[in-house]
Write a protein that holds these residues in place. Structure first.
Motif, PDB file in Angstrom:
ATOM      1  N   UNK A  50       0.826  -1.217   0.000  1.00  0.00           N
ATOM      2  CA  UNK A  50       0.000   0.000   0.000  1.00  0.00           C
ATOM      3  C   UNK A  50       0.860   1.268   0.000  1.00  0.00           C
ATOM      4  N   UNK A  51       1.883   1.399   0.869  1.00  0.00           N
ATOM      5  CA  UNK A  51       2.755   2.577   0.766  1.00  0.00           C
ATOM      6  C   UNK A  51       3.446   2.698  -0.598  1.00  0.00           C
ATOM      7  N   UNK A  52       3.834   1.555  -1.182  1.00  0.00           N
ATOM      8  CA  UNK A  52       4.450   1.579  -2.502  1.00  0.00           C
ATOM      9  C   UNK A  52       3.454   2.069  -3.547  1.00  0.00           C
ATOM     10  N   UNK A  53       2.200   1.655  -3.416  1.00  0.00           N
ATOM     11  CA  UNK A  53       1.158   2.141  -4.322  1.00  0.00           C
ATOM     12  C   UNK A  53       0.928   3.640  -4.135  1.00  0.00           C
ATOM     13  N   UNK A  54       1.027   4.127  -2.883  1.00  0.00           N
ATOM     14  CA  UNK A  54       0.870   5.563  -2.626  1.00  0.00           C
ATOM     15  C   UNK A  54       1.950   6.365  -3.349  1.00  0.00           C
ATOM     16  N   UNK A  55       3.176   5.835  -3.339  1.00  0.00           N
ATOM     17  CA  UNK A  55       4.249   6.490  -4.092  1.00  0.00           C
ATOM     18  C   UNK A  55       3.939   6.478  -5.581  1.00  0.00           C
ATOM     19  N   UNK A  56       3.289   5.419  -6.065  1.00  0.00           N
ATOM     20  CA  UNK A  56       2.935   5.331  -7.473  1.00  0.00           C
ATOM     21  C   UNK A  56       1.923   6.380  -7.885  1.00  0.00           C
ATOM     22  N   UNK A  57       0.907   6.608  -7.054  1.00  0.00           N
ATOM     23  CA  UNK A  57      -0.091   7.646  -7.350  1.00  0.00           C
ATOM     24  C   UNK A  57       0.582   9.013  -7.399  1.00  0.00           C
ATOM     25  N   UNK A  58       1.433   9.284  -6.439  1.00  0.00           N
ATOM     26  CA  UNK A  58       2.121  10.575  -6.387  1.00  0.00           C
ATOM     27  C   UNK A  58       2.993  10.773  -7.617  1.00  0.00           C
ATOM     28  N   UNK A  59       3.721   9.736  -7.993  1.00  0.00           N
ATOM     29  CA  UNK A  59       4.576   9.821  -9.172  1.00  0.00           C
ATOM     30  C   UNK A  59       3.774  10.110 -10.419  1.00  0.00           C
ATOM     31  N   UNK A  60       2.592   9.494 -10.534  1.00  0.00           N
ATOM     32  CA  UNK A  60       1.755   9.693 -11.718  1.00  0.00           C
ATOM     33  C   UNK A  60       1.420  11.163 -11.932  1.00  0.00           C
ATOM     34  N   UNK A  61       1.074  11.871 -10.848  1.00  0.00           N
ATOM     35  CA  UNK A  61       0.729  13.290 -10.978  1.00  0.00           C
ATOM     36  C   UNK A  61       1.977  14.153 -11.105  1.00  0.00           C
ATOM     37  N   UNK A  62       3.045  13.788 -10.397  1.00  0.00           N
ATOM     38  CA  UNK A  62       4.298  14.530 -10.522  1.00  0.00           C
ATOM     39  C   UNK A  62       4.804  14.533 -11.957  1.00  0.00           C
ATOM     40  N   UNK A  63       4.587  13.433 -12.660  1.00  0.00           N
ATOM     41  CA  UNK A  63       5.049  13.340 -14.046  1.00  0.00           C
ATOM     42  C   UNK A  63       4.411  14.429 -14.896  1.00  0.00           C
ATOM     43  N   UNK A  64       3.118  14.679 -14.692  1.00  0.00           N
ATOM     44  CA  UNK A  64       2.439  15.721 -15.470  1.00  0.00           C
ATOM     45  C   UNK A  64       3.067  17.082 -15.188  1.00  0.00           C
ATOM     46  N   UNK A 126      -9.004   6.054  -7.209  1.00  0.00           N
ATOM     47  CA  UNK A 126      -7.821   5.487  -6.567  1.00  0.00           C
ATOM     48  C   UNK A 126      -8.213   4.713  -5.300  1.00  0.00           C
ATOM     49  N   UNK A 127      -7.475   3.639  -4.971  1.00  0.00           N
ATOM     50  CA  UNK A 127      -7.855   2.766  -3.850  1.00  0.00           C
ATOM     51  C   UNK A 127      -7.957   3.524  -2.518  1.00  0.00           C
ATOM     52  N   UNK A 128      -8.982   3.225  -1.733  1.00  0.00           N
ATOM     53  CA  UNK A 128      -9.211   3.907  -0.460  1.00  0.00           C
ATOM     54  C   UNK A 128      -8.073   3.682   0.527  1.00  0.00           C
ATOM     55  N   UNK A 129      -7.515   2.455   0.536  1.00  0.00           N
ATOM     56  CA  UNK A 129      -6.444   2.172   1.487  1.00  0.00           C
ATOM     57  C   UNK A 129      -5.187   2.986   1.164  1.00  0.00           C
ATOM     58  N   UNK A 130      -5.010   3.348  -0.110  1.00  0.00           N
ATOM     59  CA  UNK A 130      -3.886   4.184  -0.511  1.00  0.00           C
ATOM     60  C   UNK A 130      -4.118   5.624  -0.072  1.00  0.00           C
ATOM     61  N   UNK A 131      -5.315   6.133  -0.328  1.00  0.00           N
ATOM     62  CA  UNK A 131      -5.634   7.516   0.028  1.00  0.00           C
ATOM     63  C   UNK A 131      -5.559   7.751   1.533  1.00  0.00           C
ATOM     64  N   UNK A 132      -5.775   6.703   2.315  1.00  0.00           N
ATOM     65  CA  UNK A 132      -5.769   6.849   3.771  1.00  0.00           C
ATOM     66  C   UNK A 132      -4.399   7.250   4.319  1.00  0.00           C
ATOM     67  N   UNK A 133      -3.319   6.946   3.592  1.00  0.00           N
ATOM     68  CA  UNK A 133      -1.975   7.258   4.093  1.00  0.00           C
ATOM     69  C   UNK A 133      -1.234   8.264   3.207  1.00  0.00           C
ATOM     70  N   UNK A 134      -1.867   8.738   2.153  1.00  0.00           N
ATOM     71  CA  UNK A 134      -1.162   9.442   1.093  1.00  0.00           C
ATOM     72  C   UNK A 134      -0.839  10.908   1.381  1.00  0.00           C
TER      73      UNK A 134
END
Length: 444
Positions: A50-64, A126-134
């Motif tokens: 889940x923390x690794x997925x949180x980094x993935x979501x952040x990276x996706x937007x940072x890329x833009x 985006x997954x709820x468990x990811x947003x909970x720590x993001x």
């Protein structure tokens, strides 16, 4: 005709070493920026999927956002290289000072946009468990954008005035600082994913401060430190020139980011696998990005010196070099993808999917190199508008609908999403070289 062919080949061979000497440090410097993300991924991965997925979501937007800002950094580099090619240090100083002011404004604006984007992640599926720590990591990486943009604004000067290895050393200073900082914040102080964000901010600030000290104290850069008046009109003119390029980069980065968001629709495991591939494949992307930067600077120097007959040989040499390097990267991804995935996760499902995605990444390497290098060469000629149209058309009307169709309608999942994205790269790899060849034919 044979004599012309021989002359063309000889002109192309002449360009290999200048491009190589410039491209290698550019790639190394850009890789340093990506290595900060790789360090984050490696340090975060023991915390779980889940923390690794949180980094993935952040990276996706940072890329833009970073892709958009890269348009500004590129224009600064082109203006400096053209002024340097013309032997005009005053123009170099004006381009640098107005560029740094624009970097500060644009970096701050991008940080605010990222913060404002956070509430949209839930509605975007985006997954709820990811947003909970993001949120803490998200905010820290928004702040990181500002020193990142300013550093690369300074780096543009070092690259364009034949001091690329100075920029490399400054970049890796941040990487070296990032490793112990990540470990301390995440594992010693127990800050978790927030610690990775704080370490990234401090690391980038270390590189920025060191770059500023070099600029203000190095004797060889004294001519570029001369006091010049910079008006808001200079900043606005730079922004106007950068705007179409920003849109083009945003289109490409945005398409890639949407691919990351689509992975989130497939669940945390797919998102974590995508983050692993993104972190390591991003290092390979530094090859075409570095070659694009080298081609842009070499073309800019040739344009500034009035040597337009060198333009085609520069691109030909760039194509040969980037094809060889990208082919090697593809072989590495195919043969070592499973091993690389295993170093990043202990989740069997994540590892298997990441290994498959590495094969997909290998398939797009050469097309990525061709389109990126062509775009860099066109930037060196200050040709911004039509290449932007070509780039946007390749990714948005083609790549993303194809990704959705293959990934979700035809149910190929993550593999289908990546296959659709590859189609867009292939289209750009055809359209952008055609534009350069047409333009240089008209101006020969």
């Amino acid at each position: 005709m044979k004599e012309q062919d021989h002359t063309s080949r000889a002109s192309t061979r002449v360009e290999f070493m200048p491009l190589f000497r410039l491209a290698v440090p550019l790639m190394a410097g850009l890789a340093a920026a990506l290595l900060i993300g790789v360090v984050d991924t490696v340090m975060i991965s023991p915390l779980g999927t889940v923390p690794l997925a949180a980094a993935g979501v952040t990276t996706a937007v940072l890329i833009i956002l970073i892709s958009t800002l890269w348009g500004i950094i590129t224009v600064i580099s082109v203006q400096i290289s053209q002024a340097e090619g013309a032997g005009n240090p005053v123009r170099v100083a004006v381009a640098l000072r107005s560029g740094l002011l624009l970097c500060l404004l644009a970096g701050g604006g991008a940080a605010l946009v990222m913060i404002a984007t956070y509430p949209l992640l839930g509605p975007l599926g985006q997954p709820e468990e990811v947003l909970a720590i993001l949120l803490p990591y998200w905010l820290s990486m928004a702040v990181w954008i500002i020193p990142f943009t300013l550093f690369f604004g300074l780096k543009a000067l070092f690259d364009a005035v034949d001091r690329p290895w100075t920029a490399v050393g400054l970049s890796y200073l941040g990487v070296l600082f990032n490793v112990p900082a990540n470990y301390a914040f995440i594992h010693v102080f127990g800050l978790g994913i927030l610690g990775a964000g704080l370490a990234s901010i401090l690391s980038q600030c270390v590189s920025l401060l060191a770059a500023w000290m070099v600029l203000t104290r190095a004797p060889g850069l004294a001519t570029f430190r001369q006091k010049v008046s910079v008006a808001w009109s200079d900043v606005r003119a730079q922004f106007r020139e950068a705007l179409p390029l920003c849109l083009g980069y945003a289109g490409e980065g945005g398409a890639y980011a949407v691919v990351g968001l689509m992975m989130g629709w497939l669940g945390s495991e797919a998102l974590a696998a995508h983050q692993i591939v993104n972190a390591l494949a991003g290092l390979a992307y530094m090859i075409p990005l570095g070659m694009a930067g080298a081609a842009s600077i070499r073309v800019g120097l040739a344009v500034g010196a009035g040597r337009r007959e060198r333009l085609r040989p520069i691109l030909k040499a760039s194509f040969i070099m980037v094809t060889l390097w990208q082919g090697l990267a593809a072989v590495i991804f195919i043969t070592a993808g499973q091993t690389m995935a295993e170093t990043m996760s202990d989740d069997a499902a994540v590892i298997d999917l990441a290994a498959t995605l590495f094969v997909m990444v290998a398939a797009l390497q050469i097309a990525d190199g061709i389109q990126g290098t062509s775009l860099g060469a066109l930037r060196g000629m200050s040709d911004m508008n039509l290449p932007t149209v070509i780039t946007l058309a390749a990714y948005w009307p083609l790549a993303l609908p194809a990704s959705y169709l293959l990934g979700f309608v035809l149910d190929f999942g993550a593999v289908g999403v990546w296959l659709g994205y590859t189609l867009g790269l292939a289209m750009a790899a055809i359209g952008l070289p055609w534009r350069f060849w047409t333009l240089t034919e008209a101006r020969r």
